[in-house]
Scaffold this motif. Structure first.
Motif, short mmCIF file in Angstrom:
data_model
loop_
_atom_site.label_atom_id
_atom_site.label_comp_id
_atom_site.label_asym_id
_atom_site.label_seq_id
_atom_site.Cartn_x
_atom_site.Cartn_y
_atom_site.Cartn_z
N GLY A 482 24.54 -69.03 -46.77
CA GLY A 482 23.80 -70.28 -46.85
C GLY A 482 22.33 -70.10 -47.15
O GLY A 482 21.64 -71.06 -47.46
N SER A 483 21.82 -68.85 -47.07
CA SER A 483 20.42 -68.60 -47.38
C SER A 483 20.32 -68.02 -48.78
O SER A 483 21.02 -67.06 -49.11
CB SER A 483 19.82 -67.61 -46.37
OG SER A 483 18.47 -67.36 -46.68
N PRO A 484 19.49 -68.57 -49.64
CA PRO A 484 19.43 -68.09 -51.03
C PRO A 484 18.80 -66.70 -51.18
O PRO A 484 18.98 -66.07 -52.22
CB PRO A 484 18.56 -69.15 -51.73
CG PRO A 484 17.72 -69.73 -50.63
CD PRO A 484 18.58 -69.70 -49.40
N MET A 485 18.06 -66.22 -50.18
CA MET A 485 17.43 -64.90 -50.22
C MET A 485 16.56 -64.74 -51.47
O MET A 485 16.57 -63.70 -52.12
CB MET A 485 18.49 -63.80 -50.16
CG MET A 485 19.39 -63.83 -48.95
SD MET A 485 18.50 -63.50 -47.41
CE MET A 485 18.13 -61.78 -47.61
N ARG A 486 15.80 -65.76 -51.79
CA ARG A 486 14.95 -65.70 -52.97
C ARG A 486 13.46 -65.82 -52.63
O ARG A 486 12.62 -65.64 -53.50
CB ARG A 486 15.32 -66.82 -53.95
CG ARG A 486 16.65 -66.62 -54.65
CD ARG A 486 16.78 -67.56 -55.83
NE ARG A 486 16.73 -68.95 -55.43
CZ ARG A 486 17.81 -69.70 -55.19
NH1 ARG A 486 19.02 -69.18 -55.32
NH2 ARG A 486 17.68 -70.96 -54.83
N ALA A 487 13.14 -66.14 -51.37
CA ALA A 487 11.74 -66.40 -51.03
C ALA A 487 10.94 -65.13 -50.78
O ALA A 487 9.74 -65.08 -51.01
CB ALA A 487 11.66 -67.32 -49.81
N GLY A 488 11.61 -64.09 -50.28
CA GLY A 488 10.88 -62.88 -49.91
C GLY A 488 10.52 -62.01 -51.10
O GLY A 488 11.13 -62.09 -52.17
N HIS A 489 9.51 -61.16 -50.90
CA HIS A 489 9.20 -60.14 -51.90
C HIS A 489 10.39 -59.17 -51.98
O HIS A 489 11.00 -58.84 -50.98
CB HIS A 489 7.96 -59.35 -51.48
CG HIS A 489 6.75 -60.18 -51.26
ND1 HIS A 489 6.07 -60.79 -52.28
CD2 HIS A 489 6.07 -60.49 -50.12
CE1 HIS A 489 5.02 -61.44 -51.78
NE2 HIS A 489 5.01 -61.28 -50.49
#
Length: 596
Positions: A482-489
């Motif tokens: 459910g988390s896109p995992m796109r926000a982090g560096h």
């Protein structure tokens, strides 16, 4: 001491403190300096650092009181300018800065405006340090006699960044603003509250309650809150605002338009006092479930402190990740390691629907609430060198422990360092090596939990600095449905190693070694050897990715952020730096040297 003597001492302290941070940042980036004994011998006479100034046809020298293997040197004024056959001429720190800023061999061919901006920030920083030195007593009592509270320790960092040419510069802040809102003055202030039309609020939350509901509960649970403020938010979203930022935003045409059209209502100042943490824009109150982190429209050191939406989303993503299997694994394996989650944020948009990042507020978990809160100190405050050029809060803690046991202070310093490595440093390195999570663990983001002076655990803060190792990303995503995992560096293993090498080792662990060495409690070489042994122990464990540990143990140089030239070139790190490694400079690696 009379008033004139106090002013003189404050001025001298401000210059000495500023000089140390300035020179250490310069010497990490520019390799033209030398360090040698006055008479050229191997060990006699004063140890001098010499800075050639080709444009002047000479050089400037200053005495080195502590030669540091980890690049945290100590100095004693005056500066001496050598030119031709004439006797050396004493010059002030300010004059040295002027001379250096006009040397193309050092700063390049800078335009006049950029040089003037740099000089202005240097002298603004000196003025701020001078003022706090004159007005605020030494924080030594918090550390020499007992473990400090979280708020006490946050306010004890008086001088700012230890390796920066402008450690206490605050563009847009007046001196009176600093006295009212800066943490080192240890004053509280009430929040300003706005009520906004829900249609104009951008928000997100990783918890069961929305960000708006959490802010409403924050106001309602404040024992000093005016009930009319809570009641006024019916059918509206209650926004906590930093009072300085609220005053700045009142001059913003987009915000002014929202007020005039009735979309925003100013409810005034209300509630219990809050106190700035050492980062200035994050604030804490012992009654509150949350700390608050605001956009502030000012530049501190290298960045303009306006929070971008992607930074907010990073906190949400990390909170969701740590709420699941990854977080449970970390809690089981590293019980001394905790993250101050940032699970919610709010900001306004204008009448056209465009986000207004200058209005952002992030909610951060507050583990330091009430009377039973643990004692904790931000690492930067523990390592800050006192005006005498030798002592520090950390040295005071070590001496307190040694006096209570009683024991040899050198032995206590060595044991304290090893416990710091085990309780604070090891979790960061093993989480990176086995789980693939990166934390921006520099001195300001590491809060050390203390138990009778000893390091007992670590609270990491500022989730906007988190990231992932690319090779671990598929596995992390599988554990965070459910988390896109796109926000982090996202970094590959080798780049991640360089980042950790700077933040955790050069900026944090080396600062501990430097503080203990400068205090003359124990030789730096002993601690560097202990650090190498500790890293070798970790490297012997069955970890998934040992790239970082191999880099720390074997690389001839470690990357160090180039704060001096970032500042001189007037770069805004927050928006103008896409590759964080681009501004790194090589620093000799004492860990690798210790292998010999």
């Amino acid at each position: 001491m009379n008033a004139i003597d106090l002013i003189r001492r404050s001025i001298d302290t401000a210059h000495d403190v500023s000089m140390r941070a300035f020179l250490n940042s310069l010497m990490r980036e520019w390799q033209g300096w030398t360090m040698e004994h006055e008479d050229g011998s191997a060990g006699n006479g004063w140890l001098l650092a010499r800075f050639p100034l080709p444009r002047r046809g000479g050089h400037v020298a200053i005495e080195v009181t502590h030669r540091s293997r980890v690049a945290y040197h100590g100095f004693r004024p005056p500066f001496l300018e050598f030119s031709g056959a004439t006797p050396p001429r004493p010059i002030s720190f300010q004059e040295f800065v002027f001379l250096l800023a006009s040397e193309p061999d050092i700063v390049g061919s800078a335009d006049k405006d950029r040089s003037l901006t740099f000089l202005s920030r240097v002298f603004d920083s000196i003025r701020n340090i001078e003022d706090v030195t004159a007005r605020v007593p030494s924080p030594d009592v918090y550390f020499a006699q007992r473990d400090p509270s979280f708020a006490e320790a946050e306010g004890s960092l008086r001088f700012g960044h230890a390796v920066h040419p402008t450690p206490r510069s605050r563009d847009q802040f007046t001196l009176e603003d600093s006295r009212r809102f800066a943490p080192e003055y240890r004053r509280g202030f009430a929040l300003r509250w706005w009520a906004a039309d829900p249609a104009l609020v951008l928000q997100d939350s990783s918890r069961t309650q929305s960000a708006a509901e959490l802010c409403q509960a924050l106001a309602a649970s404040d024992p000093a809150m005016d009930p009319e403020v809570v009641q006024a938010a019916k059918n509206r979203v209650l926004l906590p605002m930093h009072p300085w930022q609220a005053a700045q935003l009142a001059l913003d045409p987009a915000i002014d338009g929202l007020f005039r059209r009735g979309f925003l209502q100013d409810l005034g100042h209300a509630g219990s006092p809050w106190q700035a943490t050492s980062s200035l824009r994050a604030i804490h109150a012992p009654h509150a479930d949350w700390m608050l982190k605001f956009s502030l429209s000012l530049r501190l050191t290298n960045s303009r402190r306006v929070i971008e939406t992607r930074e907010c989303e990073r906190g949400i993503e990390i909170d969701r990740l740590l709420a699941g299997e990854v977080g449970r694994t970390i809690a089981r394996r590293f019980p001394s390691f905790k993250v101050m989650g940032e699970p919610a944020y709010l900001l306004l948009r204008d009448a056209d629907g465009q986000a207004l990042p200058q209005t952002t507020v992030i909610l951060r978990e507050n583990p330091f609430k009430g009377d039973s809160q643990p004692s904790a100190a931000v690492l930067a405050a523990l390592c800050e060198i006192y005006p005498d050029g030798h002592d520090s809060a950390l040295a005071a803690v070590v001496r307190r422990i040694a006096g209570q046991e009683p024991a040899d202070p050198a032995g206590v310093a060595r044991r304290w360092f090893r416990q710091f490595l085990d309780k604070v440093v090891a979790p960061f390195l093993q989480i990176q090596a086995d789980i693939g999570l990166l934390f921006g663990a520099h001195q300001q983001n590491i809060v050390v939990e203390l138990a009778e002076g000893w390091p007992a655990g670590v609270h990491f803060r500022d989730c906007q600095g988190t990231g992932y190792i690319r090779e671990f990303l598929p596995e992390l995503a599988a554990k965070a449905p459910g988390s896109p995992m796109r926000a982090g560096h996202v970094f590959n293993s080798s780049d991640a190693a360089r980042l950790v090498g700077y933040y955790l080792l050069v900026n944090s662990v080396f600062a501990v070694i430097g503080a203990l060495g400068t205090s003359r409690l124990i030789a730096e070489d002993i601690l560097i050897g202990d650090l190498r042994f500790f890293l070798e122990e970790l490297a012997a464990l069955p970890l998934a990715d040992k790239t970082c540990l191999t880099y720390l143990l074997d690389a001839p140089t470690l990357g160090s952020k180039g704060n001096f030239m970032i500042c001189f070139r007037n770069i805004n790190e927050n928006t103008e730096v896409t590759d964080p490694l681009a501004g790194y400079v090589p620093l000799p690696n004492p860990i690798a040297e210790a292998a010999a």
